[in-house]
Scaffold this active site. Sequence first.
Site, PDB file in Angstrom:
ATOM      1  CB  SER A  61      84.432  18.515  24.744  1.00  0.00           C
ATOM      2  OG  SER A  61      83.099  18.749  24.383  1.00  0.00           O
ATOM      3  CE  LYS A  64      81.954  16.607  26.707  1.00  0.00           C
ATOM      4  NZ  LYS A  64      81.507  16.390  25.313  1.00  0.00           N
ATOM      5  CE1 TYR A 188      78.927  17.792  29.193  1.00  0.00           C
ATOM      6  CE2 TYR A 188      77.169  19.171  28.313  1.00  0.00           C
ATOM      7  CZ  TYR A 188      78.279  18.374  28.114  1.00  0.00           C
ATOM      8  OH  TYR A 188      78.747  18.155  26.847  1.00  0.00           O
ATOM      9  CE1 TYR A 240      82.302  15.465  20.933  1.00  0.00           C
ATOM     10  CE2 TYR A 240      83.927  16.927  19.965  1.00  0.00           C
ATOM     11  CZ  TYR A 240      83.057  16.609  20.988  1.00  0.00           C
ATOM     12  OH  TYR A 240      82.957  17.430  22.067  1.00  0.00           O
ATOM     13  CB  VAL A 258      82.821  23.022  20.661  1.00  0.00           C
ATOM     14  CG1 VAL A 258      82.234  23.875  21.773  1.00  0.00           C
ATOM     15  CG2 VAL A 258      82.158  23.315  19.345  1.00  0.00           C
TER      16      VAL A 258
END
Lengths: 307, 307, 307, 307
Positions: A61, A64, A188, A240, A258
Amino acid sequence: MQDFLNALVAELKLITQRGKVADYIPQLASVDPAQFGIAVCTPSGDSFTAGDATTLFSIQSISKVFTLTMALGKIGDGLWQHVGREPSGNPFNSIVQLEHEMGKPRNPFINAGAIAVVDAIMMGHEPKECLGEILSFVRYLAKDDSICFDRVVAASEMQHRDRNASLAHFMKAFGRLRHDVDKVLGTYFHQCAIAMNCLQLAQSGLFLASDGIDKTMGQRIVSAQRARRINSLMMMCGHYDGSGEFAFRVGLPGKSGVGGGILAIAPGKASIAVWSPGLDQQGNSLIGTLALERLAQFTGWSVFGQK
Amino acid sequence: MQDFLNALVAELKLITQRGKVADYIPQLASVDPAQFGIAVCTPSGDSFTAGDATTLFSIQSISKVFTLTMALGKIGDGLWQHVGREPSGNPFNSIVQLEHEMGKPRNPFINAGAIAVVDAIMMGHEPKECLGEILSFVRYLAKDDSICFDRVVAASEMQHRDRNASLAHFMKAFGRLRHDVDKVLGTYFHQCAIAMNCLQLAQSGLFLASDGIDKTMGQRIVSAQRARRINSLMMMCGHYDGSGEFAFRVGLPGKSGVGGGILAIAPGKASIAVWSPGLDQQGNSLIGTLALERLAQFTGWSVFGQK
Amino acid sequence: MQDFLNALVAELKLITQRGKVADYIPQLASVDPAQFGIAVCTPSGDSFTAGDATTLFSIQSISKVFTLTMALGKIGDGLWQHVGREPSGNPFNSIVQLEHEMGKPRNPFINAGAIAVVDAIMMGHEPKECLGEILSFVRYLAKDDSICFDRVVAASEMQHRDRNASLAHFMKAFGRLRHDVDKVLGTYFHQCAIAMNCLQLAQSGLFLASDGIDKTMGQRIVSAQRARRINSLMMMCGHYDGSGEFAFRVGLPGKSGVGGGILAIAPGKASIAVWSPGLDQQGNSLIGTLALERLAQFTGWSVFGQK
Amino acid sequence: MQDFLNALVAELKLITQRGKVADYIPQLASVDPAQFGIAVCTPSGDSFTAGDATTLFSIQSISKVFTLTMALGKIGDGLWQHVGREPSGNPFNSIVQLEHEMGKPRNPFINAGAIAVVDAIMMGHEPKECLGEILSFVRYLAKDDSICFDRVVAASEMQHRDRNASLAHFMKAFGRLRHDVDKVLGTYFHQCAIAMNCLQLAQSGLFLASDGIDKTMGQRIVSAQRARRINSLMMMCGHYDGSGEFAFRVGLPGKSGVGGGILAIAPGKASIAVWSPGLDQQGNSLIGTLALERLAQFTGWSVFGQK
């Protein structure tokens, strides 16, 4: 700094509670949780590393941040029609909110939001072209052309795509995605499967530490305002449902993956990358967060303090 | 700075879309939305004001910053057993989350969380004693003994307490409150009904701009770590479901109140208070937020930038 | 029938897994879970009882059938502006739905709905008058003037009212209640605290077994259409989130109470009351439900079968 | 009966508010809303039809009754490990509940549940074989070998599958589906695309009106207990979030489809099919429901009444 980092590595090695390695795909599940690396890069060009700072890991992530930066470059504030910029609360709420808000993801860092960002930057192109562009951008930021996708990880993610496929079809049902769901997901998952080490990652974040300029390259990557806004999103949504906790303990904008990596930014001071595979209950690196907390205490770096 | 503030007041006066004044009690509904005040206080003792900076208004939820500070002083990190420190998402989710998380509010700035903080600081005392202590603390921070509760507002809030009474009984049902619901609510509504002006409010926030020390008084109010943590909570949760937006646009920790006030902190630089009664859809001052955005652009103050 | 009931009592006595007695108030927690009673009353005037059929127990939510009947008599279909008639799903969803549907309870048998029904029948009167009317109606249906409120239970419910107070204030915040919350709750808790035995309860339900007429009295209580509609609501919503299970296993409309009682209606055949204090996970009598399942198998009574 | 049906057709023709035809696929959107058909078949072999009773329409979700019957035949009560039997509340809650209950659908009649039932009956076979079996069963019940899938409808559903694909991947992520998502969906959409007319449909439901026996064929289809249980599920869950309303107004078990059809069962009396394409807000046939309400009033058929 180097002495501190060396001592930190030695101290953290002794900790036995190292969290739980992500196990939803075998490639992540098999990573040795004993590993820990850290890299601190300053705008003036200094780099400090310790531990497993040159071992490659799956940035997941953290990628991103880079696709968000690309998306803002391509379509500017129009991006915010596709994705919001508010924290999302706990995982349970994320899907409730997605329904409540008609398929518009709350922010670009939850999975649904990152999928929407990928859809936005595809702009009718095939996954291959889009992925080439992403990789070029990351290599440019990291000043390292050896960076690649881990295709085995990407393929495994695609095979275990059900949760993300559910989100993507859900958004598509609300007319939120323009491209084919499987193509968006394929792009993705490749983006998430970029393999980097701590040093490459800290290098890549330097532009966020200096109001949009990578001073070591002498290049403006984004405007000062945009760099600050990306930092604000990392602060608000980067961990998160542990974002509040990270802000409380570390006090710096950061984005976790992660795979156990975290990229943190101390504006005006440094770009920092840590990596340790074991995760806490919110899915953020347990030892990595602790390392950043120690570093922030040692240096006094905190966006909430007076200097 | 003074010239900028004067020009800002003149510019903002021309805006006709000023948001919607809170109307759930008549005392707030009758406030003139044309008003706007701003005060900027620096750690070195300078104060700049413009517009209606000395007009009293109901600080409402901004008071939660002060009771949180008191609560941390009284029971330290034990407070976090009663309340979390994560953003709460949209209002709809707040009650869902409250049930999902067994009556433990997500953070001290949503209503449920602030009610839990009041319960924590009552410590068996009667509302009157507790309120005396709150008022003394606020007067001390503001260096102004004239500050009072607006008892008419407090009484009206109590009369229209159903939404908050529902939250309080809900938490009580989970064993989260130790005192009588009506006594906790009475204390909570009085705290919210403190009347202050922008100058008093900006003065009160100075300790958060200097790592816990109010330099104009030469007094440490809280430790540096605690000041930074309070700032982090204001950043993450200070504007309800508009917290991400405020961080994105203004880039400073801030806490808003439904009376139209906002207290914002530029660490190392200033404590800032703005007030304009009209609210946006998230319940935050529309003109006040705009004023802070302009001020941040003018000064370059942003915790996400390099200086 | 009598032989069957006697054998049933003997069989059920041997079961050791009897569920969990409600323990949210001491008066219910102290009831002996070994008890079981059953009464079957037919429109033609026959009564069969077995076990502890004349022991008084707290009918709790079964009372909602009687207040619903009263409310429909007083305000007719206007009642449906205050409360819906759809099943509510699991307890978690009930409060989510209450928010989603602007404080309008889904049906008259969940707590929020029953509180709204009480508010509807108070019509400006004091709790005392309203309670007198409820008691008169129940005594009339049961043909037994000895039926009373258990005031100790009612007082204890009031003391532990937080969950229901939360619901009531929530509805009041949406303008759904016209009377003072504490007065509505006081009335509601008294209604739930009516003490009856199985025989009295089965007698009271006879009008629902014969299209609105209590043939043993020769009196029409409600129209045929209304009796059928009340039965439909019992079928759809009478066992909280176990309503589907009850319909599946027993096949008759029924309403349970947390005191361990169930009133079931076999249209054209009988009104049946069972009681055993231990509850299953959905809050319905474990042994009571089993007894009704056996009775339905023995008699062939099921609204879903051909005779 | 025939006179009543003729009069009913004439009366309903005059109604101008006929609801909204399903428009999520063009094949349904283009159906003329002025159409209405009804068929009443009795266990003794009488058939009454009126209006457009022999016009084919897409039975859609009504097919779920037949696949549920097949699934219970194949795997018996083991089916309930895959799907629950409680009403699901409103559409908003359905996905919340699906998450809350770990991907186990609440009942076999919501989309998620019906998809799980299809997965259960596939038993490792290819869609083609499974579909052949479904069609054979429906033709057998309807005593009509001309019944077919509408392949254009099925293909169009597959093309617009995002909402259902989201549900299916969601369940798969929880390990609830054993077969490939696209194969399950392909089978599901074909099953829903069966084209039947009112007479065929009413014929197919006869076994549910006579405790599992189709008396016109002299064949037992399922046990009496199973027939009653299927009826109970139709009653509790057959009309989505309008199930309570249907039970209240019509008083019979029924299953609706988004094509505008409804199959209703009057145990011991008749199997009834109605069709009119316009839907109410809950997605059930507006005129069809009204027709059944009138028929129930005329005949006195109601499972909640005494005869």
